[in-house]
Design a protein around this motif. Structure first.
Motif, PDB file in Angstrom:
ATOM      1  N   MET A   1      18.702  -7.099  27.937  1.00  0.00           N
ATOM      2  CA  MET A   1      17.721  -7.374  26.883  1.00  0.00           C
ATOM      3  C   MET A   1      17.967  -6.378  25.764  1.00  0.00           C
ATOM      4  O   MET A   1      17.911  -5.165  25.984  1.00  0.00           O
ATOM      5  CB  MET A   1      16.299  -7.237  27.414  1.00  0.00           C
ATOM      6  CG  MET A   1      15.925  -8.333  28.383  1.00  0.00           C
ATOM      7  SD  MET A   1      14.189  -8.231  28.879  1.00  0.00           S
ATOM      8  CE  MET A   1      13.359  -8.370  27.313  1.00  0.00           C
ATOM      9  N   LEU A   2      18.252  -6.878  24.572  1.00  0.00           N
ATOM     10  CA  LEU A   2      18.630  -6.018  23.458  1.00  0.00           C
ATOM     11  C   LEU A   2      17.613  -6.082  22.331  1.00  0.00           C
ATOM     12  O   LEU A   2      17.349  -7.145  21.769  1.00  0.00           O
ATOM     13  CB  LEU A   2      20.005  -6.426  22.923  1.00  0.00           C
ATOM     14  CG  LEU A   2      20.492  -5.651  21.705  1.00  0.00           C
ATOM     15  CD1 LEU A   2      20.866  -4.227  22.089  1.00  0.00           C
ATOM     16  CD2 LEU A   2      21.670  -6.344  21.052  1.00  0.00           C
ATOM     17  N   LEU A   3      17.064  -4.932  22.020  1.00  0.00           N
ATOM     18  CA  LEU A   3      16.195  -4.790  20.857  1.00  0.00           C
ATOM     19  C   LEU A   3      17.057  -4.179  19.762  1.00  0.00           C
ATOM     20  O   LEU A   3      17.656  -3.124  19.953  1.00  0.00           O
ATOM     21  CB  LEU A   3      15.026  -3.860  21.198  1.00  0.00           C
ATOM     22  CG  LEU A   3      14.041  -3.546  20.076  1.00  0.00           C
ATOM     23  CD1 LEU A   3      13.287  -4.800  19.644  1.00  0.00           C
ATOM     24  CD2 LEU A   3      13.062  -2.462  20.519  1.00  0.00           C
ATOM     25  N   GLN A   4      17.178  -4.872  18.621  1.00  0.00           N
ATOM     26  CA  GLN A   4      17.990  -4.337  17.530  1.00  0.00           C
ATOM     27  C   GLN A   4      17.152  -4.244  16.258  1.00  0.00           C
ATOM     28  O   GLN A   4      16.183  -4.969  16.089  1.00  0.00           O
ATOM     29  CB  GLN A   4      19.238  -5.191  17.305  1.00  0.00           C
ATOM     30  CG  GLN A   4      19.000  -6.644  16.987  1.00  0.00           C
ATOM     31  CD  GLN A   4      20.294  -7.408  16.691  1.00  0.00           C
ATOM     32  OE1 GLN A   4      21.314  -6.824  16.368  1.00  0.00           O
ATOM     33  NE2 GLN A   4      20.255  -8.713  16.792  1.00  0.00           N
ATOM     34  N   ASP A   5      17.558  -3.328  15.382  1.00  0.00           N
ATOM     35  CA  ASP A   5      16.842  -3.189  14.119  1.00  0.00           C
ATOM     36  C   ASP A   5      17.257  -4.311  13.160  1.00  0.00           C
ATOM     37  O   ASP A   5      17.900  -5.279  13.565  1.00  0.00           O
ATOM     38  CB  ASP A   5      17.058  -1.790  13.520  1.00  0.00           C
ATOM     39  CG  ASP A   5      18.510  -1.526  13.133  1.00  0.00           C
ATOM     40  OD1 ASP A   5      19.315  -2.485  13.084  1.00  0.00           O
ATOM     41  OD2 ASP A   5      18.855  -0.364  12.870  1.00  0.00           O
ATOM     42  N   ASP A   6      16.885  -4.183  11.895  1.00  0.00           N
ATOM     43  CA  ASP A   6      17.146  -5.282  10.955  1.00  0.00           C
ATOM     44  C   ASP A   6      18.468  -5.149  10.206  1.00  0.00           C
ATOM     45  O   ASP A   6      18.724  -5.841   9.230  1.00  0.00           O
ATOM     46  CB  ASP A   6      15.989  -5.392   9.940  1.00  0.00           C
ATOM     47  CG  ASP A   6      15.805  -4.109   9.133  1.00  0.00           C
ATOM     48  OD1 ASP A   6      16.544  -3.127   9.377  1.00  0.00           O
ATOM     49  OD2 ASP A   6      14.920  -4.094   8.266  1.00  0.00           O
ATOM     50  N   THR A   7      19.365  -4.276  10.691  1.00  0.00           N
ATOM     51  CA  THR A   7      20.634  -4.048   9.997  1.00  0.00           C
ATOM     52  C   THR A   7      21.680  -5.116  10.301  1.00  0.00           C
ATOM     53  O   THR A   7      22.467  -5.496   9.448  1.00  0.00           O
ATOM     54  CB  THR A   7      21.207  -2.651  10.371  1.00  0.00           C
ATOM     55  OG1 THR A   7      20.225  -1.674  10.085  1.00  0.00           O
ATOM     56  CG2 THR A   7      22.469  -2.354   9.598  1.00  0.00           C
ATOM     57  N   GLY A   8      21.717  -5.622  11.520  1.00  0.00           N
ATOM     58  CA  GLY A   8      22.750  -6.588  11.909  1.00  0.00           C
ATOM     59  C   GLY A   8      24.003  -5.876  12.378  1.00  0.00           C
ATOM     60  O   GLY A   8      24.065  -4.655  12.456  1.00  0.00           O
ATOM     61  N   GLY A   9      25.023  -6.642  12.718  1.00  0.00           N
ATOM     62  CA  GLY A   9      26.289  -6.074  13.189  1.00  0.00           C
ATOM     63  C   GLY A   9      26.701  -6.549  14.559  1.00  0.00           C
ATOM     64  O   GLY A   9      27.795  -6.242  15.036  1.00  0.00           O
ATOM     65  N   LEU A  10      25.824  -7.326  15.238  1.00  0.00           N
ATOM     66  CA  LEU A  10      26.151  -7.862  16.563  1.00  0.00           C
ATOM     67  C   LEU A  10      26.798  -9.238  16.411  1.00  0.00           C
ATOM     68  O   LEU A  10      26.341 -10.067  15.625  1.00  0.00           O
ATOM     69  CB  LEU A  10      24.880  -7.975  17.411  1.00  0.00           C
ATOM     70  CG  LEU A  10      25.022  -8.631  18.780  1.00  0.00           C
ATOM     71  CD1 LEU A  10      25.902  -7.794  19.705  1.00  0.00           C
ATOM     72  CD2 LEU A  10      23.642  -8.839  19.407  1.00  0.00           C
ATOM     73  N   TYR A  11      27.869  -9.464  17.190  1.00  0.00           N
ATOM     74  CA  TYR A  11      28.577 -10.741  17.182  1.00  0.00           C
ATOM     75  C   TYR A  11      28.800 -11.202  18.610  1.00  0.00           C
ATOM     76  O   TYR A  11      29.070 -10.386  19.498  1.00  0.00           O
ATOM     77  CB  TYR A  11      29.947 -10.618  16.495  1.00  0.00           C
ATOM     78  CG  TYR A  11      29.866 -10.330  15.021  1.00  0.00           C
ATOM     79  CD1 TYR A  11      30.028 -11.348  14.083  1.00  0.00           C
ATOM     80  CD2 TYR A  11      29.607  -9.045  14.556  1.00  0.00           C
ATOM     81  CE1 TYR A  11      29.944 -11.083  12.725  1.00  0.00           C
ATOM     82  CE2 TYR A  11      29.521  -8.771  13.209  1.00  0.00           C
ATOM     83  CZ  TYR A  11      29.684  -9.795  12.293  1.00  0.00           C
ATOM     84  OH  TYR A  11      29.594  -9.529  10.951  1.00  0.00           O
ATOM     85  N   VAL A  12      28.702 -12.514  18.850  1.00  0.00           N
ATOM     86  CA  VAL A  12      29.031 -13.080  20.157  1.00  0.00           C
ATOM     87  C   VAL A  12      30.205 -14.034  19.996  1.00  0.00           C
ATOM     88  O   VAL A  12      30.381 -14.650  18.943  1.00  0.00           O
ATOM     89  CB  VAL A  12      27.828 -13.814  20.807  1.00  0.00           C
ATOM     90  CG1 VAL A  12      26.707 -12.852  21.110  1.00  0.00           C
ATOM     91  CG2 VAL A  12      27.347 -14.961  19.948  1.00  0.00           C
ATOM     92  N   ARG A  13      30.986 -14.146  21.041  1.00  0.00           N
ATOM     93  CA  ARG A  13      32.166 -15.008  21.007  1.00  0.00           C
ATOM     94  C   ARG A  13      31.816 -16.369  21.580  1.00  0.00           C
ATOM     95  O   ARG A  13      31.281 -16.466  22.685  1.00  0.00           O
ATOM     96  CB  ARG A  13      33.301 -14.367  21.807  1.00  0.00           C
ATOM     97  CG  ARG A  13      34.595 -15.143  21.770  1.00  0.00           C
ATOM     98  CD  ARG A  13      35.715 -14.262  22.333  1.00  0.00           C
ATOM     99  NE  ARG A  13      36.906 -15.041  22.557  1.00  0.00           N
ATOM    100  CZ  ARG A  13      37.386 -15.335  23.766  1.00  0.00           C
ATOM    101  NH1 ARG A  13      36.765 -14.897  24.839  1.00  0.00           N
ATOM    102  NH2 ARG A  13      38.477 -16.046  23.897  1.00  0.00           N
ATOM    103  N   GLU A  14      32.100 -17.402  20.817  1.00  0.00           N
ATOM    104  CA  GLU A  14      31.851 -18.765  21.281  1.00  0.00           C
ATOM    105  C   GLU A  14      33.179 -19.435  21.599  1.00  0.00           C
ATOM    106  O   GLU A  14      34.139 -19.325  20.844  1.00  0.00           O
ATOM    107  CB  GLU A  14      31.111 -19.577  20.224  1.00  0.00           C
ATOM    108  CG  GLU A  14      30.805 -20.988  20.712  1.00  0.00           C
ATOM    109  CD  GLU A  14      30.071 -21.812  19.675  1.00  0.00           C
ATOM    110  OE1 GLU A  14      28.986 -22.290  20.013  1.00  0.00           O
ATOM    111  OE2 GLU A  14      30.583 -21.973  18.563  1.00  0.00           O
TER     112      GLU A  14
END
Length: 201
Positions: free
Chosen positions: A70-83
């Motif tokens: 479970m990931l809580l992240q701020d409003d900066t962004g930068g996370l990517y998932v591979r599809e």
């Protein structure tokens, strides 16, 4: 952080119930509980503002070794998932190439939930662990707080017998001591989902 972890506990429990229900697991005994959430841990990640993020390492492509993250992240962004396309999935897992990267934009009040390798092993691949990566940002620092819900170190993770009932499927993964799986993951650099090869038959 402690308040966040405490408030996340009922959500984690409900998620586990929903995931296990699809796997036909009706009795969540002590051993299954130890494999699901015997050793939860929290990380605090800080990515400083970076003028050239394309030159920074961030966090390389990998899947978590947990059952659920479970990931809580701020409003900066930068996370990517591979599809990856479903028909290419098995081949792509082995080769570690292909597919494309999708940004996971922060949504206020939302938590990102990833399935980890332990859940992929226990579900015999019904649930796939999520390959992801994270980059720093040139406009501001990034903070994320993942809760890794994982097996106890001395738990043995293996395909749940309920998944194999009926005999139509064979186990794709062998039984593995979770501390050995963890040691293998940390013995090398991030390399996509190749850690799963440690448990693959």
């Amino acid at each position: 952080v402690l308040d966040y972890v405490k408030s996340a506990e009922p959500v984690i429990k409900k998620l586990a119930e929903v995931l296990l229900k699809k796997l036909n697991v009706k009795d969540v005994n002590t051993e299954i509980q130890r494999c699901l959430s015997g050793s939860p841990r929290v990380a605090l990640n800080y990515y400083p503002k970076c003028p050239n993020p394309e030159l920074a390492a961030g966090v390389g492509r990998h899947s978590d070794i947990s059952t659920i993250t479970m990931l809580l992240q701020d409003d900066t962004g930068g996370l990517y998932v591979r599809e990856i396309k479903e028909e290419e999935e098995e081949e792509e897992e082995e080769e570690g190439e292909g597919g494309f990267w999708i940004p996971v934009p922060p949504v206020e009040g939302a938590i990102v939930v990833n399935v980890g390798d332990a859940m992929q092993i226990m579900s015999n691949g019904v649930y796939k662990s999520v390959e992801h990566r994270a980059f720093p940002n040139k406009t501001g620092s990034r903070v994320s707080v993942p809760i890794f819900v994982g097996p106890a170190g001395d738990a043995v993770i293996e395909v749940l017998p309920e998944v194999l009932e009926g005999g139509e499927k064979k186990a794709a993964y062998k039984s593995v001591l979770y501390s050995d799986y963890t040691a293998h993951f940390f013995s090398k650099g991030h390399d996509g989902k190749r850690t799963l090869d440690f448990a693959r038959i």
